[in-house]
Design a protein around this motif. Structure first.
Motif, PDB file in Angstrom:
ATOM      1  N   MET A   1       0.856  -1.177   0.000  1.00  0.00           N
ATOM      2  CA  MET A   1       0.000   0.000   0.000  1.00  0.00           C
ATOM      3  C   MET A   1       0.898   1.235   0.000  1.00  0.00           C
ATOM      4  O   MET A   1       1.809   1.325   0.815  1.00  0.00           O
ATOM      5  N   ASN A   2       0.617   2.175  -0.904  1.00  0.00           N
ATOM      6  CA  ASN A   2       1.459   3.365  -0.962  1.00  0.00           C
ATOM      7  C   ASN A   2       1.042   4.407   0.088  1.00  0.00           C
ATOM      8  O   ASN A   2       0.003   4.275   0.734  1.00  0.00           O
ATOM      9  N   GLU A   3       1.870   5.418   0.232  1.00  0.00           N
ATOM     10  CA  GLU A   3       1.653   6.430   1.270  1.00  0.00           C
ATOM     11  C   GLU A   3       0.302   7.123   1.124  1.00  0.00           C
ATOM     12  O   GLU A   3      -0.391   7.377   2.117  1.00  0.00           O
ATOM     13  N   ASP A   9      -6.771   5.816   4.031  1.00  0.00           N
ATOM     14  CA  ASP A   9      -7.322   4.829   4.950  1.00  0.00           C
ATOM     15  C   ASP A   9      -7.384   5.387   6.368  1.00  0.00           C
ATOM     16  O   ASP A   9      -8.389   5.218   7.072  1.00  0.00           O
ATOM     17  N   GLU A  10      -6.333   6.063   6.789  1.00  0.00           N
ATOM     18  CA  GLU A  10      -6.317   6.655   8.134  1.00  0.00           C
ATOM     19  C   GLU A  10      -7.394   7.730   8.275  1.00  0.00           C
ATOM     20  O   GLU A  10      -8.059   7.820   9.308  1.00  0.00           O
ATOM     21  N   LEU A  11      -7.588   8.520   7.228  1.00  0.00           N
ATOM     22  CA  LEU A  11      -8.635   9.544   7.270  1.00  0.00           C
ATOM     23  C   LEU A  11     -10.016   8.900   7.315  1.00  0.00           C
ATOM     24  O   LEU A  11     -10.897   9.343   8.061  1.00  0.00           O
ATOM     25  N   ALA A  12     -10.213   7.850   6.531  1.00  0.00           N
ATOM     26  CA  ALA A  12     -11.506   7.164   6.504  1.00  0.00           C
ATOM     27  C   ALA A  12     -11.847   6.546   7.850  1.00  0.00           C
ATOM     28  O   ALA A  12     -13.022   6.462   8.221  1.00  0.00           O
ATOM     29  N   GLN A  13     -10.826   6.141   8.603  1.00  0.00           N
ATOM     30  CA  GLN A  13     -11.034   5.535   9.921  1.00  0.00           C
ATOM     31  C   GLN A  13     -10.976   6.568  11.046  1.00  0.00           C
ATOM     32  O   GLN A  13     -11.025   6.204  12.218  1.00  0.00           O
ATOM     33  N   SER A  34      -6.645  14.641  -8.404  1.00  0.00           N
ATOM     34  CA  SER A  34      -7.484  13.773  -9.231  1.00  0.00           C
ATOM     35  C   SER A  34      -7.239  12.305  -8.899  1.00  0.00           C
ATOM     36  O   SER A  34      -8.186  11.514  -8.780  1.00  0.00           O
ATOM     37  N   ASP A  35      -5.980  11.932  -8.731  1.00  0.00           N
ATOM     38  CA  ASP A  35      -5.636  10.551  -8.375  1.00  0.00           C
ATOM     39  C   ASP A  35      -6.220  10.171  -7.010  1.00  0.00           C
ATOM     40  O   ASP A  35      -6.714   9.055  -6.826  1.00  0.00           O
ATOM     41  N   VAL A  36      -6.173  11.097  -6.070  1.00  0.00           N
ATOM     42  CA  VAL A  36      -6.714  10.839  -4.732  1.00  0.00           C
ATOM     43  C   VAL A  36      -8.227  10.660  -4.813  1.00  0.00           C
ATOM     44  O   VAL A  36      -8.786   9.736  -4.205  1.00  0.00           O
TER      45      VAL A  36
END
Length: 51
Positions: A1-3, A9-13, A34-36
């Motif tokens: 998993m990239n940075e 993921d940390e923000l979603a949790q 855009s990628d994010v």
């Protein structure tokens, strides 16, 4: 998993404050933003048949 995905993921949790996520996102260049957005859409529960 990239940075980037780790951060999303940390923000979603809620392991990082949303204000930090907003600041991080705002500091990205347009192509990276855009990628994010794309990565967030691909990881959303709606795309996985949930929620």
């Amino acid at each position: 998993m990239n940075e980037r995905n780790v951060r999303l993921d940390e923000l979603a949790q809620w392991l990082r404050p949303m204000s930090e996520g907003i600041e991080w996102f705002d500091d990205l260049v347009a192509e990276d933003q855009s990628d994010v957005r794309r990565a967030a859409r691909e990881a959303s529960p709606d795309r996985m048949g949930g929620g």
